[in-house]
Design an enzyme around this catalytic site. Structure first.
Site, PDB file in Angstrom:
ATOM      1  N   GLU A 178       1.083  -1.222   0.094  1.00  0.00           N
ATOM      2  CA  GLU A 178       0.011   0.098  -0.073  1.00  0.00           C
ATOM      3  C   GLU A 178       0.849   1.181  -0.116  1.00  0.00           C
ATOM      4  OE1 GLU A 178      -3.297  -2.435   2.497  1.00  0.00           O
ATOM      5  OE2 GLU A 178      -2.037  -1.144   3.452  1.00  0.00           O
TER       6      GLU A 178
ATOM      7  N   GLU B  33      -4.946  -6.734   2.487  1.00  0.00           N
ATOM      8  CA  GLU B  33      -3.851  -7.383   2.589  1.00  0.00           C
ATOM      9  C   GLU B  33      -3.726  -8.878   2.318  1.00  0.00           C
ATOM     10  OE1 GLU B  33      -2.929  -3.576   4.896  1.00  0.00           O
ATOM     11  OE2 GLU B  33      -4.571  -5.076   4.483  1.00  0.00           O
TER      12      GLU B  33
ATOM     13  N   ALA C 146       2.808  -4.021  11.296  1.00  0.00           N
ATOM     14  CA  ALA C 146       2.941  -5.531  11.541  1.00  0.00           C
ATOM     15  C   ALA C 146       1.388  -6.116  11.966  1.00  0.00           C
ATOM     16  CB  ALA C 146       3.919  -5.766  12.668  1.00  0.00           C
ATOM     17  N   ASP C 147       0.793  -5.221  12.547  1.00  0.00           N
ATOM     18  CA  ASP C 147      -0.819  -5.927  13.025  1.00  0.00           C
ATOM     19  C   ASP C 147      -1.416  -6.240  11.885  1.00  0.00           C
ATOM     20  OD1 ASP C 147      -0.705  -4.076  16.041  1.00  0.00           O
ATOM     21  OD2 ASP C 147       0.536  -3.300  14.749  1.00  0.00           O
ATOM     22  N   PHE C 148      -1.124  -5.644  10.735  1.00  0.00           N
ATOM     23  CA  PHE C 148      -2.036  -6.133   9.423  1.00  0.00           C
ATOM     24  C   PHE C 148      -1.669  -7.188   8.979  1.00  0.00           C
ATOM     25  CE2 PHE C 148      -1.824  -1.281   8.096  1.00  0.00           C
ATOM     26  CZ  PHE C 148      -2.274  -0.982   9.311  1.00  0.00           C
TER      27      PHE C 148
ATOM     28  N   HIS D 278      -1.674  -0.970  15.876  1.00  0.00           N
ATOM     29  CA  HIS D 278      -0.687  -0.599  14.959  1.00  0.00           C
ATOM     30  C   HIS D 278       0.830  -0.879  15.557  1.00  0.00           C
ATOM     31  CE1 HIS D 278      -3.854   1.080  12.494  1.00  0.00           C
ATOM     32  NE2 HIS D 278      -3.062   1.385  11.601  1.00  0.00           N
TER      33      HIS D 278
END
Length: 726
Positions: A427, A458, A483-485, A528
């Site tokens: 993104e 994602e 990283a949370d994604f 996040h």
């Protein structure tokens, strides 16, 4: 009153219905091939159900009996260069593609199968039974059938799980300049899965040559399509993404073939993706050989009406009507196929010693060796035999003070310059002067078409990258902004990419790099800020690197991009703006896999740490001064790559260890590492393994609560003080 204007879809949406006249003009050789494939697949599937009833299939046997027309009609419009993948109910799709690969000019229902076709039947049956001679040596079984050489890229047990990968196969075909297309088969249940819809959107936006082939068999287990959606004409989904769509009767293999031929021509002409929906029916329940009516969710009248339109019966009737085959010959074809399947079974099965007449068992020599259980979780690293690997310690090339983020952009530019297979997707990576952190600064202009800004999806673009990696012609670098994604893409990361090599027999390379940042201390809050190292370390297949200096970043990224396993490269926002030693002009060296760095020698305690915690630990040891800590920057965090030799050498001196990390204790990396150290080095330890971690909670938006939730220098000093007291 406002004016109402009717809106029309931008892409065509048509239904193809055949008549007797269409059957009359169809090539007799095509019709004989259709019937031959239908017979072989039906006979194979019935044989599998018989084995399941006899207890010789371990796990599910998702029969495709009744649905063969969709697979056969569609696959015969493809070539071996085209890719397909499918769902858990994928025997028919796999067999159709594999048989078409070995018999590209067609099959005859009355001819004995070639040695190659017989081998397809044998290896597929062996795989379903979990046996060594199967395509994946029995690891994939019924739901994970793959033969890459035939373009059969893998069936999938996760509903909708293989759809993003098919977009990746399509991207690879187009990027390589070939006319090949990709087809992903899935059912009515997967139509409503996020990964499917995300992939449709991405394929439409990027005009990828991928066909979303919907086998609408009317039921997702026992839930009917009419219960699950307000629009049961599932090809309507294509309209929402401006994708040309076809609908056909899946019980009519010629109608499917005509629809698929049009869709394939559309894709080969460069016009983008397609949707093909076929209405079909599985004659049995979700799993096993019982009808759905036996479980109460279908009635016998419904089942009877669909069986009356059996694709084998329909095809046979047209062959007989046109005098292409006689009724005796269409029946004889089935008899011969059953005899061949009995011969194939004799290779794998033998009479059960002491059993009743007819009872069989799998021959003991057909099972895989239990010692092979973990072989192939990752590769053997032979790809580094000729790599410019330098010593793990010190600096093997001239260095100068370098900003960390500049090293990130510089090494990626170098690899893209020297290796046309490498590309970046994520993104906003193509905008904002290098993405949100500058990691791709200058690259979109230098490498047009290789810095791909994705939709916010994602799961789709991670899975697409997984498909590209499995294809093998290109090396995707995926950037997750936070990283949370990764949780959003968890199916693709852990069920698909991480397990693929092992699941498909240990031989399938998965060259993929995932970059993501740990963003603690930025005020972005609970969703996040996570450190995902602990999650990845407990998931098989991934290698994990955590560079803490510009020099390490260059060497470790080069290693990650050469590696034939998926590698997650963790980055920390605290490090982006920092400076440290980085290469002056050599951007090609590789740091070795599995080698840590001793950042500070010491004799009192071994401190194991990584990533953004490294500078905090070094500051804490120097500032506290009362404990002589040996600080080891782990660099590599996955189970297969931990530098146990360096850890053991240090523990031999210090006899105690402290694991220091920033992240939350619940997803802690140090939890499994502490357990492993205790098991490996119990005799060297004079005290329990000590740990510094964040709190149980995720970091909050409040600056005060955020600081309280993470570990930094002060927490390390506090633990060193406790060590000093004992």
């Amino acid at each position: 009153m406002p004016e109402h204007r009717s809106l029309k879809p931008a892409s065509p949406w048509v239904e193809i219905v055949t008549t007797e006249a269409d059957w009359d003009v169809a090539d007799p050789a095509l019709l004989r091939t259709i019937y031959a494939q239908l017979v072989w697949i039906r006979t194979f599937e019935q044989y599998v159900l018989d084995l399941a009833a006899a207890g010789l299939i371990h796990g599910p046997a998702h029969s495709s009996i009744g649905q063969e027309g969709g697979a056969v009609g569609s696959v015969l419009a493809l070539t071996s260069e085209d890719s397909v993948n499918g769902s858990h109910r994928g025997h028919h799709q796999f067999l159709a593609k594999a048989l078409h690969h070995v018999e590209p000019t067609g099959m005859d229902p009355l001819s004995a199968p070639s040695d190659q076709a017989r081998d397809v039947l044998l290896r597929t049956l062996a795989e379903i039974c979990g046996l060594d001679r199967g395509w994946s040596h029995g690891r994939g079984g019924s739901m994970h059938l793959r033969w890459k050489e035939a373009g059969a890229m893998g069936t999938n047990a996760i509903v909708g799980g293989g759809v993003p990968q098919a977009a990746g196969f399509a991207w690879s075909h187009r990027q390589a300049g070939t006319p090949a297309v990709s087809v992903t088969y899935f059912g009515d249940g997967a139509v409503n899965i996020g990964s499917t819809l995300e992939s449709m959107n991405l394929a439409g936006a990027w005009s990828l040559p991928v066909c979303f082939f919907i086998e609408n068999n009317q039921y997702a287990v026992s839930t009917s399509v009419h219960e699950a959606t307000a629009e049961p004409r599932l090809s309507a989904r294509g309209m929402g993404f401006n994708i040309a769509s076809w609908k056909a009767d899946g019980m009519d293999p010629l109608a499917v073939h005509l629809a698929m031929s049009e869709a394939v021509a559309y894709m080969r002409s460069g016009r983008g993706p397609t949707v093909v929906e076929v209405d079909t029916y599985r004659f049995f329940h979700q799993n096993g050989g019982f009808a759905g009516s036996a479980f109460g969710y279908r009635d016998k009248g419904e089942e009877r009406s669909w069986r009356d339109r059996d694709p084998l019966k329909q095809t046979a009737s047209h062959l007989e009507r046109r005098c292409i085959m006689t009724a005796a010959e269409t029946t004889e074809a089935i008899v011969r196929a059953k005899a061949v399947m009995d011969e194939v079974g004799q290779v794998l099965f033998e009479p059960l010693p002491g059993g009743k007449p007819g009872q069989r068992r799998i021959k003991p020599t057909e099972w895989p060796d239990p010692e092979w259980v973990d072989v192939g979780v990752r590769g053997d690293l032979s790809e580094f035999d000729t790599a410019p690997v330098v010593a793990a310690a010190g600096h093997a090339v001239p260095v100068q003070e370098t900003k960390f983020i500049d090293a990130v952009a510089a090494v990626m530019a170098r690899r893209m310059e020297t290796d046309s297979r490498v590309f970046v997707m994520g993104e906003d990576v193509h905008r904002l002067n290098g993405g949100t952190n500058g990691a791709t600064r200058g690259l979109p202009d230098r490498f047009p078409g290789r810095i791909l800004g994705t939709p916010i999806s994602e799961n789709a673009f991670a899975g697409m990258a997984g498909g590209i990696a499995l294809d093998g012609r290109f090396v995707p670098v995926v950037e997750f902004m936070y990283a949370d994604f990764m949780w959003v893409a968890a199916d693709q990361l852990f069920n698909q990419i991480g397990k693929a090599r092992h699941m498909y027999g240990g031989e399938s390379s998965v060259p993929l790099v995932l970059r993501s940042k740990v963003a603690m201390r930025t005020g972005y809050g609970s969703q996040h800020s996570m450190d995902p190292a602990g999650v990845f370390a407990t998931s098989p297949g991934w290698r994990i690197v955590a560079p803490s200096t510009p020099y390490d970043y260059v060497g470790l990224m080069n290693t990650a991009l050469r590696c034939q396993d998926p590698v997650v490269v963790l980055e920390h926002v605290d490090l982006y703006g920092s400076s440290g030693p980085g290469p002056v002009d050599d951007l090609d060296y590789c740091l070795p896999v599995g080698k840590a760095a001793v950042r500070r020698p010491g004799s009192d305690v071994t401190v194991l740490t990584y990533l953004g915690m490294v500078p905090y630990v070094l500051e804490a040891v120097e500032e506290f001064g009362q404990v002589d800590g040996e600080v080891i920057d782990l660099r590599w965090l996955d189970r297969a790559s931990i530098d146990w030799d360096t850890i053991e050498a240090s523990l031999t001196k210090t006899n105690q260890v402290l694991i220091a990390e920033q992240g939350a204790i619940g997803t802690s990396y140090g939890g499994w590492l502490a357990d492993e150290i205790t098991r490996r080095f119990f005799d060297l330890l004079d005290a329990p393994v000590r740990r510094v971690t964040g709190a149980e909670s995720s970091p909050s938006i409040s600056k005060v609560l955020e600081r309280a939730a993470i570990a930094q220098k002060d927490e390390v000093i506090a633990e060193l003080a406790r060590i000093a007291r004992y």
